[in-house]
Design a protein around this motif. Structure first.
Motif, PDB file in Angstrom:
ATOM      1  N   GLY A  18       0.778  -1.203   0.036  1.00 17.81           N
ATOM      2  CA  GLY A  18      -0.039   0.049  -0.091  1.00 17.81           C
ATOM      3  C   GLY A  18       0.855   1.302  -0.035  1.00 17.81           C
ATOM      4  O   GLY A  18       2.058   1.257   0.636  1.00 17.81           O
ATOM      5  N   ARG A  19       0.086   2.302  -0.447  1.00 23.67           N
ATOM      6  CA  ARG A  19       0.756   3.617  -0.260  1.00 23.67           C
ATOM      7  C   ARG A  19       0.845   4.073   0.987  1.00 23.67           C
ATOM      8  O   ARG A  19      -0.129   4.046   1.783  1.00 23.67           O
ATOM      9  CB  ARG A  19       0.232   4.509  -1.316  1.00 23.67           C
ATOM     10  CG  ARG A  19       0.800   5.844  -1.404  1.00 23.67           C
ATOM     11  CD  ARG A  19       0.384   6.750  -2.540  1.00 23.67           C
ATOM     12  NE  ARG A  19       0.939   8.164  -2.380  1.00 23.67           N
ATOM     13  CZ  ARG A  19       0.779   9.105  -3.333  1.00 23.67           C
ATOM     14  NH1 ARG A  19      -0.364   8.846  -4.171  1.00 23.67           N
ATOM     15  NH2 ARG A  19       1.132  10.364  -3.258  1.00 23.67           N
ATOM     16  N   SER A  24       5.407  13.043   1.647  1.00 23.33           N
ATOM     17  CA  SER A  24       5.189  14.082   0.676  1.00 23.33           C
ATOM     18  C   SER A  24       5.718  13.624  -0.553  1.00 23.33           C
ATOM     19  O   SER A  24       4.989  14.347  -1.788  1.00 23.33           O
ATOM     20  CB  SER A  24       6.454  15.523   1.039  1.00 23.33           C
ATOM     21  OG  SER A  24       7.455  14.931   1.272  1.00 23.33           O
ATOM     22  N   ASN A  25       6.333  12.415  -1.024  1.00 20.85           N
ATOM     23  CA  ASN A  25       6.823  12.092  -2.165  1.00 20.85           C
ATOM     24  C   ASN A  25       6.332  10.685  -2.151  1.00 20.85           C
ATOM     25  O   ASN A  25       5.806  10.145  -1.175  1.00 20.85           O
ATOM     26  CB  ASN A  25       8.231  12.001  -2.182  1.00 20.85           C
ATOM     27  CG  ASN A  25       8.848  13.335  -2.425  1.00 20.85           C
ATOM     28  OD1 ASN A  25       8.761  14.273  -3.444  1.00 20.85           O
ATOM     29  ND2 ASN A  25       9.769  13.741  -1.480  1.00 20.85           N
ATOM     30  N   LEU A  26       5.844  10.299  -3.303  1.00 19.68           N
ATOM     31  CA  LEU A  26       5.230   8.809  -3.411  1.00 19.68           C
ATOM     32  C   LEU A  26       6.252   7.620  -2.833  1.00 19.68           C
ATOM     33  O   LEU A  26       7.461   7.616  -2.892  1.00 19.68           O
ATOM     34  CB  LEU A  26       5.158   8.336  -4.915  1.00 19.68           C
ATOM     35  CG  LEU A  26       4.612   7.012  -5.145  1.00 19.68           C
ATOM     36  CD1 LEU A  26       3.230   6.886  -4.580  1.00 19.68           C
ATOM     37  CD2 LEU A  26       4.801   6.781  -6.701  1.00 19.68           C
ATOM     38  N   THR A  27       5.720   7.151  -1.659  1.00 15.11           N
ATOM     39  CA  THR A  27       6.246   6.182  -0.790  1.00 15.11           C
ATOM     40  C   THR A  27       5.266   4.956  -0.782  1.00 15.11           C
ATOM     41  O   THR A  27       4.262   5.161  -0.585  1.00 15.11           O
ATOM     42  CB  THR A  27       6.598   6.636   0.485  1.00 15.11           C
ATOM     43  OG1 THR A  27       7.396   8.143   0.305  1.00 15.11           O
ATOM     44  CG2 THR A  27       7.425   5.635   1.291  1.00 15.11           C
ATOM     45  N   VAL A  28       5.755   3.836  -1.050  1.00 15.88           N
ATOM     46  CA  VAL A  28       5.109   2.493  -1.120  1.00 15.88           C
ATOM     47  C   VAL A  28       5.721   1.539  -0.179  1.00 15.88           C
ATOM     48  O   VAL A  28       7.014   1.271  -0.260  1.00 15.88           O
ATOM     49  CB  VAL A  28       5.007   2.121  -2.459  1.00 15.88           C
ATOM     50  CG1 VAL A  28       4.251   0.532  -2.755  1.00 15.88           C
ATOM     51  CG2 VAL A  28       4.596   2.782  -3.671  1.00 15.88           C
ATOM     52  N   CYS A  41       9.952  -3.374   3.394  1.00 13.72           N
ATOM     53  CA  CYS A  41      10.409  -2.177   2.949  1.00 13.72           C
ATOM     54  C   CYS A  41       9.782  -1.091   2.608  1.00 13.72           C
ATOM     55  O   CYS A  41       8.568  -1.350   2.437  1.00 13.72           O
ATOM     56  CB  CYS A  41      11.751  -2.585   1.981  1.00 13.72           C
ATOM     57  SG  CYS A  41      11.068  -3.219   0.367  1.00 13.72           S
ATOM     58  N   VAL A  42      10.428  -0.031   2.309  1.00 21.20           N
ATOM     59  CA  VAL A  42       9.727   1.231   1.531  1.00 21.20           C
ATOM     60  C   VAL A  42      10.176   1.439   0.135  1.00 21.20           C
ATOM     61  O   VAL A  42      11.508   0.981   0.022  1.00 21.20           O
ATOM     62  CB  VAL A  42       9.763   2.505   2.388  1.00 21.20           C
ATOM     63  CG1 VAL A  42       8.747   2.246   3.608  1.00 21.20           C
ATOM     64  CG2 VAL A  42      11.051   2.648   2.755  1.00 21.20           C
TER      65      VAL A  42
END
Length: 272
Positions: A18-19, A24-28, A41-42
């Protein structure tokens, strides 16, 4: 440096969980697996970085990896294993980006203060450093504080070396085993002074002797363009930024005094 974990991060198969909507930046959030080992992990794809006026576009993931390499070169291990990989999860085409080991935090108690916290009044609790006096939404006086500990002080020194422009309280994690880590180093390593942090509790104080020696050693390695750390950083940040990093390490290592906050923009907002 944990080579098995880095190998898993760079070559394992990513499965999207999931997100992370607060980033602030796209991080999954992902699981990464090689068939035998699975780890959380991210993943931060370069394509998902929001443009900034003062940092070159598309460089934030590289700065995260570079910050990890500096922490490892110092021997401080304050940043979770971080690496670049050429592709993201198979089910979403987001391309190259940064991957970092997830830090599992224990559940906190409402009865204990966090590493960075806000307390009522203007009295600094035992074992903490005061940073900023302010007023809450009711007009009552409150105090921003952070823990006074060797590992957090070392992270403050690392931030000064990295020129971290965004050290918020939420970017400081304590793992299940009690170890402290800093995350979110995308806006670090600028050649101009950008230091913004909530860790001002040791401003103007001496850098511990052991850390100062590590900084002097790092500066020498950075000045040698054949050294491993110089060559690896040159793939991630500019030559001017490496030179500025070396200068900061020299100043902190030789003069041995933590920087003072500038007149404005000393604390990131929001501080958490």
């Amino acid at each position: 440096m944990s080579v098995p974990i880095l190998n898993l991060l760079t070559s394992g198969e990513l499965t999207v969980l999931g997100r992370i909507s607060t980033a602030s930046n796209l991080t999954v959030a992902c699981d990464v697996s090689d068939g035998d080992t699975t780890m959380r992990c991210v993943y931060k794809p370069i394509r998902g970085e929001e443009p900034l006026w003062d940092f070159p576009e598309g460089t934030l993931a590289g700065r995260e990896v570079a910050s990890y390499l500096v922490s490892e070169a110092l021997g401080w291990q304050l940043i979770p294993e971080t690496a670049m990989r050429p592709e993201g999860p198979a089910d979403i085409d987001l391309g190259p980006g940064m991957v970092q080991r997830w830090i599992h935090e224990p559940e906190s108690s409402d009865e204990t203060l966090d590493t960075v916290d806000v307390v009522p009044g203007n009295t600094v609790p035992a074992g903490y450093c005061g940073v900023l006096s302010a007023y809450d939404h009711r007009g009552d006086e409150v105090l921003l504080v952070h823990r006074d500990s060797d590992d957090l002080r070392r992270l403050a020194v690392l931030d000064a070396v990295l020129n971290n422009a965004d050290r918020k309280g939420g970017h400081i994690l304590t793992a299940d085993d009690g170890r402290l880590y800093g995350i979110d180093h995308g806006i670090c390593l600028h050649r101009e002074n950008k230091l913004r942090t909530i860790l001002w509790g040791w401003a103007g104080q001496r850098v511990p002797t052991a850390e100062a020696a590590d900084l002097r050693r790092l500066a020498g390695e950075l000045d040698d363009d054949t050294s491993e750390i110089h060559q690896r950083l040159s793939e991630l940040i500019s030559g001017d930024e490496i030179a500025a990093l070396s200068r900061r390490a020299k100043v902190l290592g030789d003069d041995g005094v933590m920087p003072l906050p500038p007149g404005n923009r000393a604390i990131p907002w929001p501080p958490f």
